[in-house]
Design a protein around this motif. Sequence first.
Motif, PDB file in Angstrom:
ATOM      1  N   GLN A   1       0.880  -1.338   0.187  1.00 34.63           N
ATOM      2  CA  GLN A   1      -0.142  -0.055  -0.076  1.00 34.63           C
ATOM      3  C   GLN A   1       0.819   1.316   0.007  1.00 34.63           C
ATOM      4  OE1 GLN A   1      -3.035  -0.564  -0.442  1.00 34.63           O
ATOM      5  NE2 GLN A   1      -2.787  -2.663  -0.309  1.00 34.63           N
ATOM      6  N   ALA A   2       2.176   1.170   0.235  1.00 37.60           N
ATOM      7  CA  ALA A   2       2.885   2.200   0.122  1.00 37.60           C
ATOM      8  C   ALA A   2       3.078   2.916  -0.952  1.00 37.60           C
ATOM      9  CB  ALA A   2       4.519   2.128   1.120  1.00 37.60           C
ATOM     10  N   LYS A   3       3.217   4.269  -1.168  1.00 34.14           N
ATOM     11  CA  LYS A   3       3.422   5.051  -2.511  1.00 34.14           C
ATOM     12  C   LYS A   3       4.910   4.455  -3.152  1.00 34.14           C
ATOM     13  CE  LYS A   3       0.351   9.018  -1.544  1.00 34.14           C
ATOM     14  NZ  LYS A   3       0.562  10.426  -1.429  1.00 34.14           N
ATOM     15  N   GLU A   4       5.850   4.407  -2.343  1.00 31.11           N
ATOM     16  CA  GLU A   4       7.109   4.040  -2.961  1.00 31.11           C
ATOM     17  C   GLU A   4       7.036   2.780  -3.441  1.00 31.11           C
ATOM     18  OE1 GLU A   4       7.262   7.070   0.391  1.00 31.11           O
ATOM     19  OE2 GLU A   4       6.613   5.006   0.442  1.00 31.11           O
ATOM     20  N   THR A   5       6.469   1.795  -2.804  1.00 28.70           N
ATOM     21  CA  THR A   5       6.354   0.489  -3.115  1.00 28.70           C
ATOM     22  C   THR A   5       5.685   0.318  -4.760  1.00 28.70           C
ATOM     23  OG1 THR A   5       6.284  -0.536  -0.940  1.00 28.70           O
ATOM     24  CG2 THR A   5       5.687  -1.935  -2.737  1.00 28.70           C
ATOM     25  N   GLN A   6       4.393   1.139  -4.653  1.00 27.22           N
ATOM     26  CA  GLN A   6       3.636   1.007  -5.815  1.00 27.22           C
ATOM     27  C   GLN A   6       4.420   1.690  -6.998  1.00 27.22           C
ATOM     28  OE1 GLN A   6       0.484  -0.019  -6.858  1.00 27.22           O
ATOM     29  NE2 GLN A   6       0.594  -1.306  -4.954  1.00 27.22           N
ATOM     30  N   ALA A   7       5.347   2.780  -6.610  1.00 26.84           N
ATOM     31  CA  ALA A   7       5.922   3.612  -7.684  1.00 26.84           C
ATOM     32  C   ALA A   7       6.880   2.378  -8.371  1.00 26.84           C
ATOM     33  CB  ALA A   7       6.845   4.515  -7.157  1.00 26.84           C
ATOM     34  N   LEU A   8       7.507   1.680  -7.471  1.00 26.99           N
ATOM     35  CA  LEU A   8       8.608   0.314  -8.253  1.00 26.99           C
ATOM     36  C   LEU A   8       7.829  -0.552  -8.737  1.00 26.99           C
ATOM     37  CD1 LEU A   8      10.886  -0.055  -4.733  1.00 26.99           C
ATOM     38  CD2 LEU A   8      11.485   1.326  -6.951  1.00 26.99           C
ATOM     39  N   ILE A   9       6.392  -0.990  -8.226  1.00 24.21           N
ATOM     40  CA  ILE A   9       5.862  -1.993  -9.147  1.00 24.21           C
ATOM     41  C   ILE A   9       5.346  -1.344 -10.244  1.00 24.21           C
ATOM     42  CG2 ILE A   9       3.698  -3.203  -9.144  1.00 24.21           C
ATOM     43  CD1 ILE A   9       3.509  -3.458  -5.851  1.00 24.21           C
ATOM     44  N   GLU A  10       4.917  -0.274 -10.567  1.00 24.63           N
ATOM     45  CA  GLU A  10       4.488   0.284 -11.903  1.00 24.63           C
ATOM     46  C   GLU A  10       5.876   0.463 -12.871  1.00 24.63           C
ATOM     47  OE1 GLU A  10       2.929   4.296 -11.317  1.00 24.63           O
ATOM     48  OE2 GLU A  10       1.201   3.457 -10.198  1.00 24.63           O
TER      49      GLU A  10
ATOM     50  N   ASP B   1      16.097   2.907  -5.377  1.00 29.46           N
ATOM     51  CA  ASP B   1      16.310   3.917  -6.069  1.00 29.46           C
ATOM     52  C   ASP B   1      15.386   3.606  -7.602  1.00 29.46           C
ATOM     53  OD1 ASP B   1      16.514   6.245  -7.849  1.00 29.46           O
ATOM     54  OD2 ASP B   1      18.641   6.364  -7.649  1.00 29.46           O
ATOM     55  N   PRO B   2      14.235   4.406  -7.766  1.00 30.31           N
ATOM     56  CA  PRO B   2      13.591   4.039  -8.918  1.00 30.31           C
ATOM     57  C   PRO B   2      14.323   4.264 -10.272  1.00 30.31           C
ATOM     58  CG  PRO B   2      12.152   5.434  -7.542  1.00 30.31           C
ATOM     59  CD  PRO B   2      13.400   5.303  -6.753  1.00 30.31           C
ATOM     60  N   ASN B   3      15.221   5.123 -10.383  1.00 31.71           N
ATOM     61  CA  ASN B   3      16.012   5.329 -11.419  1.00 31.71           C
ATOM     62  C   ASN B   3      16.886   4.398 -11.744  1.00 31.71           C
ATOM     63  OD1 ASN B   3      14.627   7.891 -12.358  1.00 31.71           O
ATOM     64  ND2 ASN B   3      15.926   9.128 -10.917  1.00 31.71           N
ATOM     65  N   LYS B   4      17.607   3.917 -10.674  1.00 27.80           N
ATOM     66  CA  LYS B   4      18.409   2.838 -10.761  1.00 27.80           C
ATOM     67  C   LYS B   4      17.767   1.818 -11.082  1.00 27.80           C
ATOM     68  CE  LYS B   4      22.326   0.351  -8.482  1.00 27.80           C
ATOM     69  NZ  LYS B   4      22.840   0.105  -7.333  1.00 27.80           N
ATOM     70  N   LEU B   5      16.663   1.239 -11.015  1.00 28.61           N
ATOM     71  CA  LEU B   5      15.544   0.323 -11.176  1.00 28.61           C
ATOM     72  C   LEU B   5      15.247   0.256 -12.454  1.00 28.61           C
ATOM     73  CD1 LEU B   5      13.837  -2.475 -10.712  1.00 28.61           C
ATOM     74  CD2 LEU B   5      12.061  -0.655  -9.974  1.00 28.61           C
ATOM     75  N   LYS B   6      15.106   1.415 -13.257  1.00 30.36           N
ATOM     76  CA  LYS B   6      14.888   1.743 -14.529  1.00 30.36           C
ATOM     77  C   LYS B   6      16.186   0.962 -15.347  1.00 30.36           C
ATOM     78  CE  LYS B   6      11.520   5.221 -14.179  1.00 30.36           C
ATOM     79  NZ  LYS B   6      11.451   7.041 -14.428  1.00 30.36           N
ATOM     80  N   ARG B   7      17.127   1.440 -14.970  1.00 29.05           N
ATOM     81  CA  ARG B   7      18.343   1.227 -15.612  1.00 29.05           C
ATOM     82  C   ARG B   7      18.939  -0.400 -15.549  1.00 29.05           C
ATOM     83  NH1 ARG B   7      20.256   6.035 -13.105  1.00 29.05           N
ATOM     84  NH2 ARG B   7      21.491   4.699 -11.597  1.00 29.05           N
ATOM     85  N   MET B   8      18.550  -0.825 -14.391  1.00 26.62           N
ATOM     86  CA  MET B   8      18.866  -2.261 -14.263  1.00 26.62           C
ATOM     87  C   MET B   8      17.815  -3.171 -15.043  1.00 26.62           C
ATOM     88  SD  MET B   8      19.037  -2.109 -10.010  1.00 26.62           S
ATOM     89  CE  MET B   8      19.293  -4.085  -9.681  1.00 26.62           C
ATOM     90  N   LEU B   9      16.614  -2.752 -15.333  1.00 31.49           N
ATOM     91  CA  LEU B   9      15.755  -3.499 -15.755  1.00 31.49           C
ATOM     92  C   LEU B   9      15.910  -3.581 -17.464  1.00 31.49           C
ATOM     93  CD1 LEU B   9      12.206  -2.770 -14.387  1.00 31.49           C
ATOM     94  CD2 LEU B   9      13.563  -4.745 -14.081  1.00 31.49           C
TER      95      LEU B   9
ATOM     96  N   LYS C   1      16.414  -1.197   5.491  1.00 38.86           N
ATOM     97  CA  LYS C   1      16.308   0.024   6.331  1.00 38.86           C
ATOM     98  C   LYS C   1      14.927   0.534   6.178  1.00 38.86           C
ATOM     99  CE  LYS C   1      21.024   1.384   5.986  1.00 38.86           C
ATOM    100  NZ  LYS C   1      21.937   2.511   5.580  1.00 38.86           N
ATOM    101  N   GLY C   2      13.938  -0.625   6.249  1.00 35.71           N
ATOM    102  CA  GLY C   2      12.499  -0.038   6.483  1.00 35.71           C
ATOM    103  C   GLY C   2      12.172   0.471   5.062  1.00 35.71           C
ATOM    104  N   GLN C   3      12.869   0.639   4.096  1.00 34.79           N
ATOM    105  CA  GLN C   3      12.346   1.348   2.733  1.00 34.79           C
ATOM    106  C   GLN C   3      11.981   0.313   1.680  1.00 34.79           C
ATOM    107  OE1 GLN C   3      16.326   3.826   2.218  1.00 34.79           O
ATOM    108  NE2 GLN C   3      14.561   5.372   1.604  1.00 34.79           N
ATOM    109  N   SER C   4      11.072   0.652   0.854  1.00 32.52           N
ATOM    110  CA  SER C   4      10.657  -0.414  -0.156  1.00 32.52           C
ATOM    111  C   SER C   4      11.703  -0.743  -1.093  1.00 32.52           C
ATOM    112  CB  SER C   4       9.754   0.282  -1.062  1.00 32.52           C
ATOM    113  OG  SER C   4       8.343   0.624  -0.375  1.00 32.52           O
ATOM    114  N   THR C   5      12.197  -1.804  -1.391  1.00 34.65           N
ATOM    115  CA  THR C   5      13.418  -2.163  -2.066  1.00 34.65           C
ATOM    116  C   THR C   5      13.012  -3.165  -3.251  1.00 34.65           C
ATOM    117  OG1 THR C   5      14.546  -2.131   0.010  1.00 34.65           O
ATOM    118  CG2 THR C   5      15.463  -3.438  -1.408  1.00 34.65           C
ATOM    119  N   VAL C   6      13.993  -3.349  -4.265  1.00 37.62           N
ATOM    120  CA  VAL C   6      13.719  -3.986  -5.442  1.00 37.62           C
ATOM    121  C   VAL C   6      15.133  -4.983  -5.200  1.00 37.62           C
ATOM    122  CG1 VAL C   6      13.433  -4.250  -7.694  1.00 37.62           C
ATOM    123  CG2 VAL C   6      12.227  -2.472  -6.558  1.00 37.62           C
TER     124      VAL C   6
END
Length: 721
Positions: free
Chosen positions: A643-652, A710-718, A691-696
């Motif tokens: 439900q966390a916004k940070e998690t949803q952003a990573l899922i998207e 980091d969402p931007n790093k996730l984009k690069r990794m994918l 550290k309690g943060q949404s992580t991928v």
Amino acid sequence: MLVSMIPMLLGGSEVEKQPNQLIDEKSPYLLQHAYNPVDWHPWGEEAFKKARDEQKPIFLSIGYSTCHWCHVMEEESFSNPDIAKIMNEHFVSIKVDREERPDVDHVYMGAVMRMTGSGGWPLSAFLTPDLKPFFGGTYFPPDDRWGRPGFATVLQTIAQRWKDNRAQILSSGDIVTSALQTEMGQMAGISQDLGISTLQRAYEELRGIFDEEDGGFGSAPKFPRSHALSFLLRYWKRTGESHALSMVEQTLQAMARGGMYDHLGGGFHRYSTDAKWRVPHFEKMLYDQAILAKTYLEAYQATRNPFYERIAREVFEYVLRDLSDKRGAFHSAEDADSAADAARPRLKSEGAFYIWSEAELASQLKPEEMKIFRHYYGIQTQGNALHDPHGEFGGKNILFAAHNTEDTAAATGKKPHEVEETLKEARRRLSEIRNKRLRPHLDDKILTDWNGLMISSLAFGARVLKDERYKKAAQAAADFILKELKTKDGQLLHRYRDGEAAITGFIEDYAFFTHGLFDLYEATYDPRYLEEASAFLDKMRELFWDSENGGFFFTPENGEALITRSKEVYDGAIPSGNSVAALSLMRVGRLTMNREMENLGQSTLDAFSRMLERSPSNFPQMLMALDFAVGPTREVVIAGDEQAKETQALIEIVHERFLPNKVSALRPASGPIAEQIVKISPFLKEQLPLKGQSTVYVCKQYVCDLPTTDPNKLKRMLEEA
């Protein structure tokens, strides 16, 4: 079902006629023949015993309720008292719904194709009393015509030969049956090495038959071949081959702009009778909507072209509006034929619900609207059908995008946005008018396999388009099947209709439904869907796997014994059960780290590798499983509160990209869902939020990168190759 209800299904008053043995069946197709003068029997031991006791050959007729030529043969021959008299005197006649009994259809379609070189529906096969085929064909006209014998002639000839040369007919049946049984054995053999070169050869084969002018493959009639397009998207993703992508885009745009697409109500008709996608065969099948919607969504992911999103949404709207059962699952199909005149409901013709005369359109649209509509949709006074072999489209127009918005604007002196607004309003108004017409017959049976395909597509659409309605619709359908079509011992049934769940499930039920459950898990991250998928795959292996030669049989070992236990691998109008099973096993096995399950998927590829290597483009869905097996694949775990916004952003970020060889999981830090997913997939135990943060966590081909928040790093990794 009450006898009084049957005439309503048949579309006319038939109460005065006496029903035959089909009257108590659930199949809409069988019920369409329940008042024929033919002494029809459903497939079963009662009919077989009658044939043995009376020493009569069996006439087996196979079709489905929305089949145009099935309707024609029913009207011309099976409603004809003279022909019925011949059938009743000399044959035991059995009627089968191919959608209810695809196993029976598969066996006898194979026999007829072996005997004649072609097949289709209605399928007409003649069998010995022990069910061995000795003669067959498809549609027969009632009388001799077009240089071919009529049905009455065929019946009389076979009846006479059965009387005079029975030993020869019995021998022919033995030969055909033996050939079918041998053919099953020849599928096995020394496995061939499959790899990137196989994918390349398939691409070259498809490129060789691609229609560079109109899109699609081959000449008329043209079928969507959606899984071939999805394979080409994967080949483009793997290689960067631009022509693979351009073939997909040209075809998707041509189909959606053509008459094969329903421009007023959404959804695709079955196929195009011409090479330019102009004149469709008008029936609408659930499986076509499912497979095509998914391909359009994949094209949207790959290109971000909003046109593909619009078409996918319109297909979904059609399915949710017109094919949804009130209990959540989806009906099978809508007929091609319907009545143009409410006063004569039994006088039906193909496409009557969908086509328009110029005068009809002009009476509903203002002159300026009509001018724009006429130009955009190619409306002509004499009608615009490219061909009309049965004289059903005279003076009528099939809507197709003859010109684009810009051309129409230039031709009518309007601005493009004015054209779009005018067309949108015109379509809305005409849709309301069309909905007052008599709708085509709806085949309202619920099939587990076809629903599995639709669940998969809706769940995929929910992820890509971030639309909760699609997710809820997919969940409702999956939950219906789990409640109504799952037995106490964990097996699947094939068909539900009129309160009855029946017919032992086939390989396609297990393969397609687990395919849908896996996509639904990725859309909801509800572990129970992944758990159910895993359990059904285990049951599939137990019931269908050929331990001697590999691959999955069409029927379970506890199913009805036919003259041969067949396998299907060719990816035709729908993909084969073996093709989807291979991919489902590898996806679920990869996410749950069940190497035995994943290896079984790869063994399925091995079992059919000789066929795949010989002609790869005939097996595009199997090629998608091979593409996954070759890799690289990505395993993505999102750790955090859903439900966390940070998690949803990573899922998207994970869902919006075209990453066909990706599997993903959600791992909450704690709670019941966390406990359940870790139990299903133990490797997730240590993949916790940092550290309690949404992580991928992103792994590629079993090698994991460092986790990131980091969402931007996730984009690069994918996106890294």
